[in-house]
Design a protein around this motif. Structure first.
Motif, PDB file in Angstrom:
ATOM      1  N   SER A 189       5.882  11.125  14.653  1.00  0.00           N
ATOM      2  CA  SER A 189       4.839  11.354  13.653  1.00  0.00           C
ATOM      3  C   SER A 189       5.486  11.252  12.278  1.00  0.00           C
ATOM      4  CB  SER A 189       4.225  12.739  13.849  1.00  0.00           C
ATOM      5  OG  SER A 189       3.230  12.965  12.873  1.00  0.00           O
ATOM      6  N   LEU A 190       4.869  10.495  11.397  1.00  0.00           N
ATOM      7  CA  LEU A 190       5.388  10.352  10.038  1.00  0.00           C
ATOM      8  C   LEU A 190       4.812  11.439   9.135  1.00  0.00           C
ATOM      9  CD1 LEU A 190       5.255   6.465   9.499  1.00  0.00           C
ATOM     10  CD2 LEU A 190       7.098   7.867  10.456  1.00  0.00           C
ATOM     11  N   THR A 191       5.558  11.767   8.097  1.00  0.00           N
ATOM     12  CA  THR A 191       5.121  12.783   7.138  1.00  0.00           C
ATOM     13  C   THR A 191       3.894  12.315   6.368  1.00  0.00           C
ATOM     14  OG1 THR A 191       7.412  13.479   6.903  1.00  0.00           O
ATOM     15  CG2 THR A 191       5.883  14.209   5.211  1.00  0.00           C
ATOM     16  N   HIS A 192       3.949  11.073   5.899  1.00  0.00           N
ATOM     17  CA  HIS A 192       2.846  10.510   5.106  1.00  0.00           C
ATOM     18  C   HIS A 192       2.230   9.344   5.864  1.00  0.00           C
ATOM     19  CE1 HIS A 192       4.097  13.017   1.798  1.00  0.00           C
ATOM     20  NE2 HIS A 192       5.333  12.555   1.930  1.00  0.00           N
ATOM     21  N   HIS A 193       0.980   9.082   5.593  1.00  0.00           N
ATOM     22  CA  HIS A 193       0.250   8.045   6.310  1.00  0.00           C
ATOM     23  C   HIS A 193      -0.275   6.968   5.371  1.00  0.00           C
ATOM     24  CE1 HIS A 193       0.224  11.402   9.233  1.00  0.00           C
ATOM     25  NE2 HIS A 193       0.563  10.399  10.013  1.00  0.00           N
ATOM     26  N   ARG A 194       0.625   6.510   4.516  1.00  0.00           N
ATOM     27  CA  ARG A 194       0.284   5.397   3.628  1.00  0.00           C
ATOM     28  C   ARG A 194       0.786   4.105   4.262  1.00  0.00           C
ATOM     29  NH1 ARG A 194       2.897   9.176  -0.624  1.00  0.00           N
ATOM     30  NH2 ARG A 194       4.673   8.307   0.491  1.00  0.00           N
ATOM     31  N   LYS A 195       0.146   3.011   3.912  1.00  0.00           N
ATOM     32  CA  LYS A 195       0.537   1.718   4.474  1.00  0.00           C
ATOM     33  C   LYS A 195       2.017   1.445   4.243  1.00  0.00           C
ATOM     34  CE  LYS A 195      -0.646  -3.208   4.541  1.00  0.00           C
ATOM     35  NZ  LYS A 195       0.617  -3.534   5.105  1.00  0.00           N
ATOM     36  N   ALA A 196       2.514   1.757   3.078  1.00  0.00           N
ATOM     37  CA  ALA A 196       3.934   1.512   2.765  1.00  0.00           C
ATOM     38  C   ALA A 196       4.850   2.313   3.691  1.00  0.00           C
ATOM     39  CB  ALA A 196       4.219   1.856   1.308  1.00  0.00           C
ATOM     40  N   ASP A 197       4.448   3.531   4.049  1.00  0.00           N
ATOM     41  CA  ASP A 197       5.256   4.350   4.962  1.00  0.00           C
ATOM     42  C   ASP A 197       5.296   3.730   6.359  1.00  0.00           C
ATOM     43  OD1 ASP A 197       5.822   6.510   3.092  1.00  0.00           O
ATOM     44  OD2 ASP A 197       3.683   6.969   3.270  1.00  0.00           O
ATOM     45  N   PHE A 198       4.136   3.295   6.845  1.00  0.00           N
ATOM     46  CA  PHE A 198       4.084   2.641   8.150  1.00  0.00           C
ATOM     47  C   PHE A 198       4.899   1.347   8.135  1.00  0.00           C
ATOM     48  CE2 PHE A 198      -0.164   4.892   8.530  1.00  0.00           C
ATOM     49  CZ  PHE A 198       0.292   5.846   9.414  1.00  0.00           C
ATOM     50  N   ASP A 199       4.735   0.550   7.082  1.00  0.00           N
ATOM     51  CA  ASP A 199       5.453  -0.726   6.980  1.00  0.00           C
ATOM     52  C   ASP A 199       6.962  -0.512   6.988  1.00  0.00           C
ATOM     53  OD1 ASP A 199       3.021  -2.032   6.878  1.00  0.00           O
ATOM     54  OD2 ASP A 199       3.098  -2.425   4.717  1.00  0.00           O
ATOM     55  N   ARG A 200       7.439   0.475   6.241  1.00  0.00           N
ATOM     56  CA  ARG A 200       8.882   0.751   6.160  1.00  0.00           C
ATOM     57  C   ARG A 200       9.411   1.180   7.530  1.00  0.00           C
ATOM     58  NH1 ARG A 200       8.875   4.458   2.481  1.00  0.00           N
ATOM     59  NH2 ARG A 200       9.251   6.261   3.802  1.00  0.00           N
TER      60      ARG A 200
ATOM     61  N   GLY B  17      -3.312   6.177  17.592  1.00  0.00           N
ATOM     62  CA  GLY B  17      -4.175   7.096  16.866  1.00  0.00           C
ATOM     63  C   GLY B  17      -4.088   8.453  17.535  1.00  0.00           C
ATOM     64  N   GLY B  18      -4.437   9.484  16.840  1.00  0.00           N
ATOM     65  CA  GLY B  18      -4.395  10.815  17.440  1.00  0.00           C
ATOM     66  C   GLY B  18      -3.234  11.620  16.895  1.00  0.00           C
ATOM     67  N   GLY B  19      -2.610  12.413  17.744  1.00  0.00           N
ATOM     68  CA  GLY B  19      -1.591  13.362  17.318  1.00  0.00           C
ATOM     69  C   GLY B  19      -0.277  12.771  16.868  1.00  0.00           C
ATOM     70  N   MET B  20       0.107  11.633  17.407  1.00  0.00           N
ATOM     71  CA  MET B  20       1.368  10.991  17.046  1.00  0.00           C
ATOM     72  C   MET B  20       1.072   9.608  16.500  1.00  0.00           C
ATOM     73  SD  MET B  20       4.003  12.843  17.487  1.00  0.00           S
ATOM     74  CE  MET B  20       4.197  14.508  18.074  1.00  0.00           C
ATOM     75  N   ASP B  21       1.985   9.119  15.657  1.00  0.00           N
ATOM     76  CA  ASP B  21       1.782   7.806  15.047  1.00  0.00           C
ATOM     77  C   ASP B  21       2.344   6.664  15.888  1.00  0.00           C
ATOM     78  OD1 ASP B  21       0.515   8.867  12.727  1.00  0.00           O
ATOM     79  OD2 ASP B  21       2.492   9.501  12.007  1.00  0.00           O
TER      80      ASP B  21
END
Length: 163
Positions: free
Chosen positions: A75-86, A104-108
Motif C-alpha cells: 500500500s502506498l502512502t499517497h495515491h497520486r498518479k506520479a506516486d503510482f508511476d514512480r 483496488g480495495g485495501g492494498m494497491d
C-alpha cells in the motif's frame, strides 16, 4: 484497448497455442480441426494483431535451484498518479519481482517475488523501502506450496453470456 473480432476457430487456435505453445502447422491444424494452410494464415493474422505475446516454457524451478517465493501486498502512502508511476517504474527494474498487479480495495499492489533465500528477500524489501517509493505498508506471505497454477480457460472467457 480495442477488442479484436474473433470467431470460434480463432478461439480454438488461441486456446491450442496457449495450452501447447509453438506447434507445427500440421499439429495445430489437427487440434483446431481446420486444414493446415487456412489455420496457419489465421495464426499469422492473430500474431500480427498482437494477440499472441510470446511462447514460454514452464520450467520446474524447484528442480533447478533452491529459492524462496513470496507474495507481497503493498500500500502506498499517497495515491497520486506520479506516486503510482514512480513505484511501477521501479518495480519493472527488479528481476526478483516476476509479477505485479495493481488492485483496488485495501492494498494497491500484489507482487510475486522470487529470491535465492529469505535473507535475500528481506534485503530486497529493505532496499525497496530505502528507495523512498512511498510505501506505507506491506505484508508478506511465504509460499509453502503451489496448489494450482494455470492459464484462464480462453474459450469460457470469450463465450458470450447466455450461450
Amino acid at each position: 484497448m480495442d477488442k479484436f473480432s474473433l470467431d470460434a476457430t480463432d478461439i480454438r487456435i488461441l486456446s491450442a497455442v496457449q495450452k501447447h505453445g509453438q506447434l507445427s502447422k500440421t499439429k495445430l491444424a489437427e487440434i483446431v480441426n481446420l486444414s493446415a494452410t487456412p489455420c496457419w494464415a489465421r495464426l499469422a493474422r492473430l500474431k500480427a494483431a498482437g494477440l499472441i505475446r510470446g511462447y514460454h516454457a514452464d520450467i520446474a524451478l524447484d528442480r533447478v535451484c533452491d529459492f524462496t517465493q513470496v507474495v507481497v501486498t503493498v500500500s502506498l502512502t499517497h495515491h497520486r498518479k506520479a506516486d503510482f508511476d514512480r513505484f511501477e517504474a521501479h518495480i519493472r527494474t527488479l528481476d526478483e519481482v516476476t509479477e505485479c498487479i495493481a488492485t483496488g480495495g485495501g492494498m494497491d499492489y500484489v507482487l510475486k517475488v522470487f529470491t535465492p533465500s529469505l535473507a535475500a528477500f528481506q534485503e530486497l524489501m529493505d532496499n525497496l523501502l530505502a528507495d523512498e517509493l512511498g510505501v506505507d505498508r506491506y505484508m508478506t506471505y511465504i509460499v509453502t506450496r503451489h496448489v494450482k497454477s494455470a492459464q484462464p480457460n480462453l474459450a469460457r472467457l470469450a463465450a458470450r453470456p447466455g450461450k
